[in-house]
Design a protein around this motif. Structure first.
Motif, mmCIF file in Angstrom:
data_model
loop_
_atom_site.group_PDB
_atom_site.id
_atom_site.type_symbol
_atom_site.label_atom_id
_atom_site.label_comp_id
_atom_site.label_asym_id
_atom_site.label_seq_id
_atom_site.Cartn_x
_atom_site.Cartn_y
_atom_site.Cartn_z
ATOM 1 N N VAL A 454 0.911 -1.259 0.112
ATOM 2 C CA VAL A 454 0.092 -0.030 -0.187
ATOM 3 C C VAL A 454 0.885 1.340 0.014
ATOM 4 O O VAL A 454 0.744 2.286 -0.704
ATOM 5 C CB VAL A 454 -0.794 -0.217 1.320
ATOM 6 C CG1 VAL A 454 -1.672 1.280 1.367
ATOM 7 C CG2 VAL A 454 -1.858 -1.234 1.302
ATOM 8 N N TRP A 455 2.015 1.148 0.920
ATOM 9 C CA TRP A 455 2.969 2.286 0.852
ATOM 10 C C TRP A 455 3.882 2.012 -0.091
ATOM 11 O O TRP A 455 4.881 2.973 0.044
ATOM 12 C CB TRP A 455 3.390 2.561 2.363
ATOM 13 C CG TRP A 455 2.206 2.826 3.129
ATOM 14 C CD1 TRP A 455 1.067 2.069 3.700
ATOM 15 C CD2 TRP A 455 1.949 4.596 3.734
ATOM 16 N NE1 TRP A 455 0.539 3.099 4.589
ATOM 17 C CE2 TRP A 455 0.795 4.305 4.505
ATOM 18 C CE3 TRP A 455 2.576 5.364 3.696
ATOM 19 C CZ2 TRP A 455 0.425 5.356 5.307
ATOM 20 C CZ3 TRP A 455 2.199 6.650 4.163
ATOM 21 C CH2 TRP A 455 0.946 6.821 5.106
ATOM 22 N N ALA A 456 4.058 1.374 -1.114
ATOM 23 C CA ALA A 456 5.160 1.055 -1.868
ATOM 24 C C ALA A 456 5.729 2.178 -2.345
ATOM 25 O O ALA A 456 7.009 2.377 -2.492
ATOM 26 C CB ALA A 456 4.708 0.152 -2.994
ATOM 27 N N VAL A 457 5.109 2.922 -3.252
ATOM 28 C CA VAL A 457 5.778 4.299 -3.936
ATOM 29 C C VAL A 457 6.454 5.095 -2.819
ATOM 30 O O VAL A 457 7.629 5.271 -3.130
ATOM 31 C CB VAL A 457 4.780 4.878 -4.434
ATOM 32 C CG1 VAL A 457 5.250 6.205 -5.196
ATOM 33 C CG2 VAL A 457 4.011 4.100 -5.736
ATOM 34 N N ILE A 458 5.752 5.574 -1.809
ATOM 35 C CA ILE A 458 6.453 6.194 -0.755
ATOM 36 C C ILE A 458 7.752 5.649 -0.225
ATOM 37 O O ILE A 458 8.834 6.096 0.102
ATOM 38 C CB ILE A 458 5.690 6.580 0.387
ATOM 39 C CG1 ILE A 458 4.591 7.681 -0.125
ATOM 40 C CG2 ILE A 458 6.451 7.388 1.468
ATOM 41 C CD1 ILE A 458 3.482 7.848 0.513
ATOM 42 N N LEU A 459 7.556 4.215 0.091
ATOM 43 C CA LEU A 459 8.784 3.324 1.018
ATOM 44 C C LEU A 459 9.879 3.394 0.059
ATOM 45 O O LEU A 459 10.972 3.410 0.321
ATOM 46 C CB LEU A 459 8.333 2.187 1.275
ATOM 47 C CG LEU A 459 7.253 2.156 2.571
ATOM 48 C CD1 LEU A 459 6.582 0.630 2.909
ATOM 49 C CD2 LEU A 459 7.887 2.611 3.677
#
Length: 507
Positions: A454-459
């Motif tokens: 879910v947070w892949a892009v930011i992480l």
């Protein structure tokens, strides 16, 4: 002294020797841009997700993304006209914003470009499977076919520039049939819905907690993927004849032609679908394929699959082409580990080591596909990184324009006073869309995905950013630039650069 009225002479002003052969005509550069943006790849990547989140009204998200990215393409065209050097955004930001930020932009650009090759290979693998089999491939088979895709793109690139040109021309023909001809036929003869359906969601907002606005923003985040890749033309500047003239023109022509084709195809498919409600619910996994084969008849299935597959292969070839050049540009400035090897130009006058290295990395990225349907995650990866780059380039260009570090009037493509307004609007658009794409959305992660996806892009891009900063602090790549590559060429006047009565000027 160098004759600066020649392409090699101009390149020498930037501190580089002419290592790559200038064999690309204006048409060939256009073909690279067209194949990289690819209307077929763009439509197939976003149409299903667009329907799920916004219903038939998804087409307006494509319109917004098209207009926003047109602003960015115009800024890139001005920059490419003035800096005709392989490396594109890395070279521009390094020269206008400084070597440290230039390195960071180049680093994230390379990661995003590799992610885009992974995405195209993953999406194309499904069509390769459909050509020979029925149903849906297993996750392992899907990944394996994606690796085959990357290997084919690499093999063709290793043959040299001329074979690449021939394959890209075949891709353009396939795109023309698969996108334009079929779309026109559907619009003229297969109307199952009226134009009013373009303003309906058919309940798609339920996928976004009942909010039509949230669904539209999600569709807009996905639609951004359809308008990536126009900067591929800038990566082959040193292989292009008269790059100051041909590269920006090819960039804009490829962008406009592809964007209008995407809009045409999206409109045709939306109006032709017999059961758009099934596309919204997800029961219809492939709205485009269904609309085409229902409209043309069952006989068209395999020929259409083959045309789409050719377009995907051409797109992968083109992406592989420009990634290899981007790594080469970075490496010859001694900015990467193993730079000497990565900057090697083989007897075919191509950076073959860079091509092989990026193919291996893209193949490793395909391992994400082992965890179910990774299409949305991969699209978010690629889009998120590129929009960060777009934003950084637009901000650096705006600051350089306002502080006098960059004089756009020195290039052959000049937007005049409108250039500043366009640059400001591009920054505003990119601030919005970059946040929109990076926003953590449960609905874009695989059904059984963890919070990490879910947070892949930011992480992922936070990790890349931190890793890049650490590399700058520890390895100090900005201190390793060759002395000749750190000098700025004298600001040219329009009259001293390939006098050309046909050059573009809007002021």
């Amino acid at each position: 002294m160098h004759d600066t009225h020649t392409d090699a002479g101009e390149l020498a002003e930037y501190g580089y020797q002419q290592e790559l052969k200038r064999t690309l005509s204006a048409w060939a550069v256009f073909a690279i841009g067209f194949a990289t943006i690819s209307p077929v790849v763009g439509v197939y990547a976003v149409v299903q997700l667009g329907f799920v989140f916004a219903g038939p009204a998804w087409i307006w998200a494509v319109v917004v993304a098209f207009l926003g990215q047109l602003l960015v393409a115009l800024v890139y065209a001005e920059l490419s006209s003035q800096f005709p050097v392989t490396g594109g955004v890395y070279q521009w930001v390094r020269r206008l914003g400084g070597p440290r930020i230039g390195w960071l932009v180049g680093w994230i650009y390379l990661a995003s470009a590799v992610a885009s090759l992974t995405t195209v290979a993953y999406l194309g693998a499904a069509w390769l499977y459909m050509l020979f089999s029925e149903g849906t491939p297993s996750s392992a088979t899907h990944v394996l076919l994606g690796v085959v895709f990357v290997a084919v793109a690499l093999g063709i690139n290793l043959l040299g520039v001329n074979p690449v040109k021939h394959f890209l021309n075949a891709g353009i023909i396939a795109e023309g049939v698969a996108s334009i001809a079929v779309s026109v036929f559907l619009l003229l003869f297969v109307h199952n819905n009226g134009f009013g359906i373009l303003f309906e969601t058919l309940g798609a907002e339920s996928a976004s907690g009942g909010s039509a606005l949230a669904g539209f923003l999600t569709a807009l985040a996905v639609a951004g993927w359809a308008f990536l890749g126009f900067d591929a033309t800038t990566q082959v500047a040193e292989e292009t004849e008269q790059p100051r003239r041909n590269v920006p023109r090819a960039l804009l022509r490829a962008y406009l032609f592809v964007a209008l084709t995407v809009l045409l195809t999206g409109l045709a498919v939306t109006l032709a679908l017999r059961s758009p409600e099934d596309a919204v619910s997800g029961a219809l996994a492939d709205p485009v394929f269904t609309a085409v084969t229902d409209g043309l008849g069952g006989w068209s299935e395999k020929p259409f699959i083959l045309l789409v597959l050719i377009a995907f292969i051409a797109c992968a070839i083109s992406i592989q082409t420009y990634i290899g050049r981007a790594v080469f540009s970075f490496a010859r400035d001694r900015q990467l580990p193993f730079s000497a090897k990565l900057a090697t130009v083989g007897p075919r006058q191509i950076p073959y080591v860079s091509l092989i290295a990026t193919a291996v990395l893209a193949s490793l990225g395909l391992l994400l596909g082992l965890n179910g349907n990774a299409a949305a995650t991969l699209i978010a990866f690629g889009s998120g990184g590129f929009y960060f780059i777009f934003l950084t380039v637009a901000v650096v260009a705006l600051v350089a324009r306002l502080t006098g570090r960059w004089n756009p009037a020195a290039g052959q493509l000049r937007l005049g006073r409108a250039g500043l307004v366009i640059n400001v609007l591009a920054v505003v658009w990119l601030l919005f869309e970059a946040v929109n794409i990076a926003w953590p959305r449960v609905e874009l992660a695989p059904a059984d995905g963890s919070w990490v996806q879910v947070w892949a892009v930011i992480l992922v891009f936070s990790a890349l950013f931190v890793a890049g900063l650490l590399y700058i602090v520890i390895a100090k790549p900005h201190t390793k630039l060759p002395a000749t590559a750190t000098s700025q060429p004298a600001t040219p006047t329009p009259e001293t650069r390939h006098p050309d009565p046909g050059k573009v000027k809007t002021s």
